[in-house]
Design a protein around this motif. Sequence first.
Motif, PDB file in Angstrom:
ATOM      1  N   VAL A 246       0.850  -1.185   0.000  1.00 31.65           N
ATOM      2  CA  VAL A 246       0.000   0.000   0.000  1.00 31.65           C
ATOM      3  C   VAL A 246       0.888   1.239   0.000  1.00 31.65           C
ATOM      4  CG1 VAL A 246      -1.776   1.303   1.246  1.00 31.65           C
ATOM      5  CG2 VAL A 246      -1.836  -1.193   1.270  1.00 31.65           C
ATOM      6  N   ALA A 247       0.573   2.186  -0.887  1.00 31.21           N
ATOM      7  CA  ALA A 247       1.311   3.445  -0.949  1.00 31.21           C
ATOM      8  C   ALA A 247       0.475   4.558  -0.310  1.00 31.21           C
ATOM      9  CB  ALA A 247       1.618   3.793  -2.409  1.00 31.21           C
ATOM     10  N   GLU A 254      -7.547   0.119  -4.256  1.00 29.62           N
ATOM     11  CA  GLU A 254      -6.636   0.701  -5.248  1.00 29.62           C
ATOM     12  C   GLU A 254      -5.258   0.045  -5.152  1.00 29.62           C
ATOM     13  OE1 GLU A 254      -8.533   5.232  -5.487  1.00 29.62           O
ATOM     14  OE2 GLU A 254      -6.816   4.805  -4.175  1.00 29.62           O
ATOM     15  N   ALA A 255      -4.808  -0.201  -3.924  1.00 29.39           N
ATOM     16  CA  ALA A 255      -3.509  -0.854  -3.735  1.00 29.39           C
ATOM     17  C   ALA A 255      -3.524  -2.264  -4.310  1.00 29.39           C
ATOM     18  CB  ALA A 255      -3.162  -0.897  -2.243  1.00 29.39           C
ATOM     19  N   ARG A 256      -4.617  -2.983  -4.065  1.00 28.22           N
ATOM     20  CA  ARG A 256      -4.713  -4.352  -4.569  1.00 28.22           C
ATOM     21  C   ARG A 256      -4.686  -4.375  -6.096  1.00 28.22           C
ATOM     22  NH1 ARG A 256      -9.671  -7.268  -2.287  1.00 28.22           N
ATOM     23  NH2 ARG A 256     -10.740  -5.734  -3.600  1.00 28.22           N
ATOM     24  N   VAL A 259      -1.047  -3.644  -7.335  1.00 30.81           N
ATOM     25  CA  VAL A 259      -0.137  -4.784  -7.166  1.00 30.81           C
ATOM     26  C   VAL A 259      -0.473  -5.886  -8.163  1.00 30.81           C
ATOM     27  CG1 VAL A 259       0.571  -6.617  -5.587  1.00 30.81           C
ATOM     28  CG2 VAL A 259       0.370  -4.272  -4.754  1.00 30.81           C
ATOM     29  N   ARG A 260      -1.749  -6.162  -8.327  1.00 27.14           N
ATOM     30  CA  ARG A 260      -2.163  -7.201  -9.265  1.00 27.14           C
ATOM     31  C   ARG A 260      -1.795  -6.825 -10.697  1.00 27.14           C
ATOM     32  NH1 ARG A 260      -8.313  -8.817  -8.880  1.00 27.14           N
ATOM     33  NH2 ARG A 260      -8.580  -6.948 -10.146  1.00 27.14           N
ATOM     34  N   SER A 261      -1.978  -5.535 -11.031  1.00 27.55           N
ATOM     35  CA  SER A 261      -1.637  -5.054 -12.369  1.00 27.55           C
ATOM     36  C   SER A 261      -0.153  -5.217 -12.647  1.00 27.55           C
ATOM     37  CB  SER A 261      -2.040  -3.581 -12.495  1.00 27.55           C
ATOM     38  OG  SER A 261      -1.667  -3.076 -13.752  1.00 27.55           O
ATOM     39  N   ILE A 262       0.686  -4.919 -11.644  1.00 27.75           N
ATOM     40  CA  ILE A 262       2.135  -5.086 -11.819  1.00 27.75           C
ATOM     41  C   ILE A 262       2.471  -6.531 -12.106  1.00 27.75           C
ATOM     42  CG2 ILE A 262       4.353  -5.021 -10.599  1.00 27.75           C
ATOM     43  CD1 ILE A 262       3.310  -2.475  -9.176  1.00 27.75           C
ATOM     44  N   PHE A 263       1.806  -7.443 -11.387  1.00 22.87           N
ATOM     45  CA  PHE A 263       2.065  -8.864 -11.627  1.00 22.87           C
ATOM     46  C   PHE A 263       1.736  -9.246 -13.061  1.00 22.87           C
ATOM     47  CE2 PHE A 263       0.191 -13.040 -12.186  1.00 22.87           C
ATOM     48  CZ  PHE A 263       1.287 -13.832 -11.913  1.00 22.87           C
TER      49      PHE A 263
END
Length: 532
Positions: A246-247, A254-256, A259-263
């Motif tokens: 989380v930023a 939004e954090a989830r 992170v999922r998008s980066i994966f």
Amino acid sequence: MKDSTSDKTTKIAKEYLEQENKDKQSLALLLENFLGKKDQILVQKTEMGGTEAYVGSVTLEWFASRVHFASGLPLLQKKYNPETDNIEIDADSIDEIRQRPLDWSRQAPLVQYLAARKNHKFPPVLVVINQPWVDNAKAAEWDKDGRANKSTTDFTPLDKDGKVGLLNISEDDITIYALDGQHRLMGVQGLMDLIESGKLQRYKKEKSADDSFITATDLIEKYQVDPAYLQSLPKEKIGIEFICAVAPGETRNEARRRVRSIFVHVNLMAAPLTKGQLAQLNEDDGFSIVARKIAVTHPLLKEKGDRNDRVNWNSATVAANSTVLTTLQALQDMSERYLGQKFPHWKPLEKGLIPMRPEDDELEEGIEEFTQLFDYLASLPSFKILEHEDTPVLRRFSFEKEGGEANMLFRPVSQVALAQALGILVFKKGFSLAAIFKKLRKFDQQGGFSGMEYPQSLWYGVLYDPNKKRVQVAGKDLATKLLIYILGGINDQMELAKLRKDLADARTIEDKTIGFDGKFVELKDVGLPPVL
């Protein structure tokens, strides 16, 4: 005066170097003081696409003990299966997770690679730092709008620009999950288990035991692994990149999503190598090494300025109008099927394990044997035609645009079948290449390799599918046996009877068996052609 100026310059330079050395010593002492704390790691801060990250390195031992599989993230716990370390996908969890399931059958090969391959190397891993407050909606770290007022990463800069510093990795405060590199984590954890207990349970894909083990004793005996070297592996270091779960300013959802998008992006950008590309790069597999050598040196295959390329280096297939003769993947398969009869130990000890690179003198012997094979192949009338004709007309079926000879020798699957048959005849049955190719040249002159689309061909129904009107790879093994047979390599009556039945079955389409004259016959009436 001149000497005095020179002396002053020398003195200043000396003082500068002395000060520089003092600064280096001070920095070394400072870093040693900070790095001596087990709850901090020296990192460099990076930023890309709005996401801050911290890049450093950790020991394999630390990586195995501190990093968890991504499927264990608290937000996924509802559907988490602790037996397999995977998320069970259903209507509730499908939108929560985009991870590929872990394949536990890969653990043993990865452990073998790390332990037995001296020049092993894993790419850096990408991990997420999580803190307990993330999963507590009432935590002080969330403001009244549900937005975080701090990051899950705790970074202390050591320079004025805030680019280099210390990252908090205290086990009391944070939990770390592998976002990219889960199978690397699986391999390293398996290595630690092997070193600690002397053995490692093998698993099937879904983490069910397969009743066998990889043992330290096997590695030491079969791969000449030094026990002291094995014990030193936990101290090796792997690159690692940390991002926050989380930023500041993010809501939990939004954090989830971030992170999922980066994966997803990491995995989409990492396109897997084709088999041909792997064959180009493989420096451990003796068959690949020999295949590459032949591809660039043999007159039948190597590049020449006055003709089209003869080898497709990337794809495993050849299009009807392609001007190449074969593919690098087919050459590797030919190498393995031919030389594997003489050098069976070039293959990995078990399926899925990495082969050990053969000794140089044995590689040279393999290259010599394979070169000789291609010298003889080049003497076949069909390949002689290439001196004044290109490959498409020899490869294409008659019904394709512009037509062709439908010559099986210009199909990679047939080339592999022929190489395997010749390997068995030469290295297992004691035939000479000279005697074999005397027969094959005559067979070729009589059209034995051409017209595979017609019932008169031995390869009809075997390598050619009359229904789908295309080459069928499934007939490769039968084609290999037929080649061994027509070259005089089968005498056993039971084996001949089985071959006769297999050929008749191959020529049976929709319950109708086609004889060599193109007419429907009884299954038992399909015989074998005469031996050459």
